[in-house]
Design an enzyme around this catalytic site. Structure first.
Site, PDB file in Angstrom:
ATOM      1  N   GLY A  66       1.860  -3.572  -0.408  1.00  0.00           N
ATOM      2  CA  GLY A  66       0.576  -3.428  -1.095  1.00  0.00           C
ATOM      3  C   GLY A  66      -0.534  -4.220  -0.441  1.00  0.00           C
ATOM      4  CG  HIS A 112      -0.922  -0.967   4.700  1.00  0.00           C
ATOM      5  ND1 HIS A 112      -1.751  -1.981   4.269  1.00  0.00           N
ATOM      6  CD2 HIS A 112       0.292  -1.533   4.894  1.00  0.00           C
ATOM      7  CE1 HIS A 112      -1.054  -3.110   4.179  1.00  0.00           C
ATOM      8  NE2 HIS A 112       0.186  -2.866   4.563  1.00  0.00           N
ATOM      9  CD  GLN A 150       8.887  -5.627   8.779  1.00  0.00           C
ATOM     10  OE1 GLN A 150       9.079  -6.475   7.918  1.00  0.00           O
ATOM     11  NE2 GLN A 150       7.830  -4.838   8.771  1.00  0.00           N
TER      12      GLN A 150
HETATM   13  P1  AMP Z   1       3.167  -4.997   4.819  1.00  0.00           P
HETATM   14  O1  AMP Z   1       2.521  -4.379   3.622  1.00  0.00           O
HETATM   15  O2  AMP Z   1       2.386  -6.103   5.421  1.00  0.00           O
HETATM   16  O3  AMP Z   1       4.618  -5.315   4.588  1.00  0.00           O
HETATM   17  O4  AMP Z   1       3.151  -3.871   5.926  1.00  0.00           O
HETATM   18  C1  AMP Z   1       3.656  -2.590   5.680  1.00  0.00           C
HETATM   19  C2  AMP Z   1       3.702  -1.833   6.979  1.00  0.00           C
HETATM   20  O5  AMP Z   1       2.384  -1.744   7.520  1.00  0.00           O
HETATM   21  C3  AMP Z   1       4.572  -2.529   8.050  1.00  0.00           C
HETATM   22  O6  AMP Z   1       5.293  -1.543   8.771  1.00  0.00           O
HETATM   23  C4  AMP Z   1       3.531  -3.196   8.912  1.00  0.00           C
HETATM   24  O7  AMP Z   1       3.964  -3.399  10.248  1.00  0.00           O
HETATM   25  C5  AMP Z   1       2.392  -2.184   8.860  1.00  0.00           C
HETATM   26  N1  AMP Z   1       1.122  -2.831   9.195  1.00  0.00           N
HETATM   27  C6  AMP Z   1       0.608  -3.970   8.656  1.00  0.00           C
HETATM   28  N2  AMP Z   1      -0.560  -4.285   9.252  1.00  0.00           N
HETATM   29  C7  AMP Z   1      -0.792  -3.316  10.170  1.00  0.00           C
HETATM   30  C8  AMP Z   1      -1.827  -3.090  11.122  1.00  0.00           C
HETATM   31  N3  AMP Z   1      -2.875  -3.905  11.240  1.00  0.00           N
HETATM   32  N4  AMP Z   1      -1.740  -2.003  11.922  1.00  0.00           N
HETATM   33  C9  AMP Z   1      -0.675  -1.157  11.816  1.00  0.00           C
HETATM   34  N5  AMP Z   1       0.329  -1.316  10.952  1.00  0.00           N
HETATM   35  C10 AMP Z   1       0.279  -2.384  10.140  1.00  0.00           C
END
Ligand code: AMP
Length: 282
Positions: A31, A37, A155
């Site tokens: 979230g 995202h 990850q």
């Molecule tokens: P999170 O909500 O931070 O757990 O991220 C969810 C997904 O979004 C994960 O696969 C992250 O690697 C990806 N994500 C987060 N920030 C970015 C970004 N700036 N650019 C691309 N993907 C992202």
């Protein structure tokens, strides 16, 4: 867009859709959604018939309780953004839907070397938590495609390992990092930066760019030291600055001019821990 809260409801719905030949793509998140995202949602929509997004702040992957307590929550805006960007399904489970037996004594995964370095080293237990939640979510949703961000480079490798351990046929897609106009990688944690801290936060991108610009075959220590200086000048407390083989994540002290390399940084801007990385070779 359909919103589910119960695991059995979303599982049933997806099973019906798969029976009529629809392919499901999944974007798992915690979230506080942003354009990074949304880029995953867009990639997912291109590849799948149904785009599912999960929002769940997974307690088992937080090694620091303060980080968990302060994790931003913007659920109404998240739902709005997902609807606007064409997601079909959103799964917003309460904790007991993900961990019906509680969070003690849950499965541990054989992650080997990957868990001993970088995020694995500085956030003990983090990747076990990531695997626990992802295994459960993949079991509930059973997507054909999974979309995750290069922003969390290690990850992505851990989840590819999990898919191997699960003997899964899910197709894994890594999406490029989306950045703010000054280069700072978008992150839910950026919301927690005060204006002065936000200005300094761009130093992570500058340090990575500096490494990329000056990379040449031979010893890498000078390059890493220079990157650390850029961070320290901007009041970062550094967890690590490393260069590694982009395929194995084996840490590199010198470069042969051939292997694909990635630079990875984790550092605190006051209370907020930020991570970023950059592929150094084309
Ligand atoms: P999170 O909500 O931070 O757990 O991220 C969810 C997904 O979004 C994960 O696969 C992250 O690697 C990806 N994500 C987060 N920030 C970015 C970004 N700036 N650019 C691309 N993907 C992202």
């Amino acid at each position: 867009m359909i919103l589910f809260k119960k695991a059995s409801d979303i599982s049933d719905y997806i099973a019906q859709q798969q029976l009529i030949g629809r392919e499901i793509g999944l974007v798992p998140t915690m979230g506080a959604l942003h354009q990074g995202h949304m880029a995953l949602i867009e990639a997912c929509r291109e590849q799948s018939d149904i785009t599912a997004c999960t929002i769940f702040i997974n307690p088992t992957q937080f090694n620091d309780p303060k980080d968990f307590q302060k994790y931003p929550i913007t659920i109404e805006k998240d739902i709005y953004l997902l609807e606007k960007n064409g997601a079909d399904i959103i799964f917003l489970p309460p904790i007991e839907q993900i961990y019906p037996q509680g969070t003690n004594n849950i499965e541990q995964y054989e992650l080997g070397y990957l868990e001993t370095i970088l995020e694995g080293q500085y956030r003990p237990g983090h990747f076990q938590g990531v695997c626990q939640v992802m295994h459960r979510i993949l079991d509930i949703i059973k997507p054909q495609h999974l979309f995750m961000g290069q922003k969390d480079f290690q990850q992505c490798m851990v989840i590819k390992r999990l898919l191997q351990l699960m003997k899964s046929t899910i197709i894994f897609h890594t999406c490029p990092t989306v950045r703010e106009t000054d280069g700072l990688a978008m992150s839910s944690r950026n919301m927690r930066l005060k204006p002065e801290e936000r200005k300094k936060a761009v130093a992570i991108y500058e340090a990575l760019t500096n490494i990329k610009k000056n990379l040449k075959p031979g010893d890498l220590q000078r390059l890493i030291a220079n990157a650390k200086d850029i961070l320290i000048e901007n009041d970062f407390a550094i967890d690590y600055v490393e260069i590694a083989d982009a395929n194995t994540l084996e840490l590199a002290h010198s470069w042969d001019g051939k292997q694909q390399q990635v630079a990875l940084i984790a550092a605190f801007q006051q209370e907020v821990r930020l991570i970023d990385n950059m592929i150094l070779t084309d």
